[in-house]
Design an enzyme around this catalytic site. Structure first.
Site, PDB file in Angstrom:
ATOM      1  N   LYS A  39      17.101  55.111  -5.180  1.00  0.00           N
ATOM      2  CA  LYS A  39      18.410  54.430  -6.398  1.00  0.00           C
ATOM      3  C   LYS A  39      18.184  54.016  -7.441  1.00  0.00           C
ATOM      4  CE  LYS A  39      21.910  56.553  -3.323  1.00  0.00           C
ATOM      5  NZ  LYS A  39      22.413  57.469  -3.735  1.00  0.00           N
ATOM      6  N   GLU A  57      12.454  44.680 -14.190  1.00  0.00           N
ATOM      7  CA  GLU A  57      10.918  44.243 -13.367  1.00  0.00           C
ATOM      8  C   GLU A  57      10.189  44.128 -12.872  1.00  0.00           C
ATOM      9  OE1 GLU A  57       9.353  41.905 -15.573  1.00  0.00           O
ATOM     10  OE2 GLU A  57      10.139  42.131 -17.455  1.00  0.00           O
ATOM     11  N   ARG A  62      14.050  42.978   2.478  1.00  0.00           N
ATOM     12  CA  ARG A  62      13.595  42.062   3.788  1.00  0.00           C
ATOM     13  C   ARG A  62      14.358  42.741   4.418  1.00  0.00           C
ATOM     14  NH1 ARG A  62      17.810  40.735   4.949  1.00  0.00           N
ATOM     15  NH2 ARG A  62      19.002  38.423   3.954  1.00  0.00           N
ATOM     16  N   LYS A  64      16.418  41.094   7.527  1.00  0.00           N
ATOM     17  CA  LYS A  64      16.450  39.370   8.172  1.00  0.00           C
ATOM     18  C   LYS A  64      15.944  39.008   9.168  1.00  0.00           C
ATOM     19  CE  LYS A  64      20.411  36.580   7.662  1.00  0.00           C
ATOM     20  NZ  LYS A  64      20.909  35.804   6.794  1.00  0.00           N
ATOM     21  N   ARG A  96      16.498  42.927  -3.475  1.00  0.00           N
ATOM     22  CA  ARG A  96      16.728  42.447  -4.577  1.00  0.00           C
ATOM     23  C   ARG A  96      16.138  42.846  -6.167  1.00  0.00           C
ATOM     24  NH1 ARG A  96      14.558  36.075  -3.272  1.00  0.00           N
ATOM     25  NH2 ARG A  96      16.690  36.396  -1.919  1.00  0.00           N
ATOM     26  N   SER A 133      25.910  25.087  -5.828  1.00  0.00           N
ATOM     27  CA  SER A 133      23.715  24.339  -6.534  1.00  0.00           C
ATOM     28  C   SER A 133      23.704  24.168  -8.182  1.00  0.00           C
ATOM     29  CB  SER A 133      23.405  25.300  -5.426  1.00  0.00           C
ATOM     30  OG  SER A 133      23.127  26.540  -5.871  1.00  0.00           O
ATOM     31  N   HIS A 139      25.652  39.267  -6.609  1.00  0.00           N
ATOM     32  CA  HIS A 139      25.707  40.055  -4.802  1.00  0.00           C
ATOM     33  C   HIS A 139      26.326  41.127  -5.134  1.00  0.00           C
ATOM     34  CE1 HIS A 139      24.182  36.545  -2.907  1.00  0.00           C
ATOM     35  NE2 HIS A 139      22.647  36.487  -3.749  1.00  0.00           N
ATOM     36  N   GLU A 158      22.733  44.679   2.014  1.00  0.00           N
ATOM     37  CA  GLU A 158      23.478  43.275   0.503  1.00  0.00           C
ATOM     38  C   GLU A 158      21.802  43.601  -0.566  1.00  0.00           C
ATOM     39  OE1 GLU A 158      23.789  39.411   0.519  1.00  0.00           O
ATOM     40  OE2 GLU A 158      22.064  39.529   0.679  1.00  0.00           O
TER      41      GLU A 158
END
Ligand code: 0O2
Length: 220
Positions: A39, A57, A62, A64, A96, A133, A139, A158
């Site tokens: 997509k 880019e 992945r 988990k 990601r 942090s 997300h 995710e």
């Protein structure tokens, strides 16, 4: 068949029985990642027709690790079963998407969520509200159908959307986070320094966005 061959066959059969259902579920998560990745690739191609250049880019995916999944179940007090992983762990499948500009993140997210086979389960905007942090990313937990010979299965994925600057910061911070043998004082310094560098990525992203907006206006 000698004794050793028989032992091998027995061991293989035990592994297949134990691992079969786990591997089946991980395959479904891999399929869900493929659906979402496609997509984004389609949107990237289409964007390149209407905008100057491709907004994406890079895309990284992945699954988990078993270790992380089990530790998460433990941390959250969730029962150890495949069913409870399916019901409760929403980041087994992760994708990601690294974008050039901040505005593209929101455009891509909106276009993904507008697709009628996608259901938004959860949205966390760590760009508008960075983590303490200094971590910044958008997300999304989305549900996507995969079509199997046995029928349709809904899978959660995710999606993390970031700019190159956000990705650069998160990758380095992740490495530094796991540095061992740091004193309390060094840890405190590191924390402050990472928050300061995160501010620099905000500035960088905004200035880059400004440059692009200006250039587009010039062209129009
Ligand atoms: P991995 O290896 O990517 O699996 P939850 O998942 O809801 O229990 P949380 O913290 O609410 O936990 O999830 P959230 O905020 O959506 O973030 C989870 C993922 O975002 C992390 O994955 C990281 O990839 C990334 N992330 C979140 N905070 C930080 C941060 O401060 N620094 C960096 N570098 N990355 C961050 P996992 O599960 O840690 O690991």
């Amino acid at each position: 068949m000698d004794v050793r061959d028989a032992a091998l066959e027995k061991f293989l059969s035990v592994i297949k029985t134990q691992m079969g259902p786990v591997e089946e579920m991980m395959t479904y998560y891999r399929c869900a990642i493929m659906e979402i990745e496609t997509k984004f690739k389609v949107l990237n191609e289409q964007f390149s027709l209407t905008y100057d250049g491709n907004p994406i880019e890079s895309i990284k995916t992945r699954i988990k690790s078993y270790d992380s999944i089990l530790r998460k179940l433990q941390r959250k007090g969730i029962p150890f079963s495949l069913e409870s992983i399916y019901e409760n762990i929403f980041d087994v499948a992760g994708i990601r998407v690294v974008c050039s500009f901040e505005k593209d993140i929101y455009l891509l997210a909106d276009y993904l969520l507008a697709q009628d086979d996608i259901t938004l389960i959860e949205r966390k905007d760590y760009i508008k509200n960075p983590k303490p942090s200094g971590y910044r990313s958008l997300h999304l937990i989305v549900e996507v159908p995969i079509f199997l010979s046995t029928g349709k299965k809904l899978m959660k994925v995710e999606v993390q959307l970031r700019t190159i600057a956000m990705d650069f910061w998160a990758s380095l911070e992740h490495k530094l986070r796991y540095k061992k043998n740091l004193s309390e004082k060094q840890l405190e310094l590191l924390k402050k320094e990472m928050q300061a560098t995160s501010e620099m990525t905000v500035e960088l992203d905004h200035r880059m966005q400004h440059v692009r907006d200006e250039m587009r206006e010039e062209q129009e």
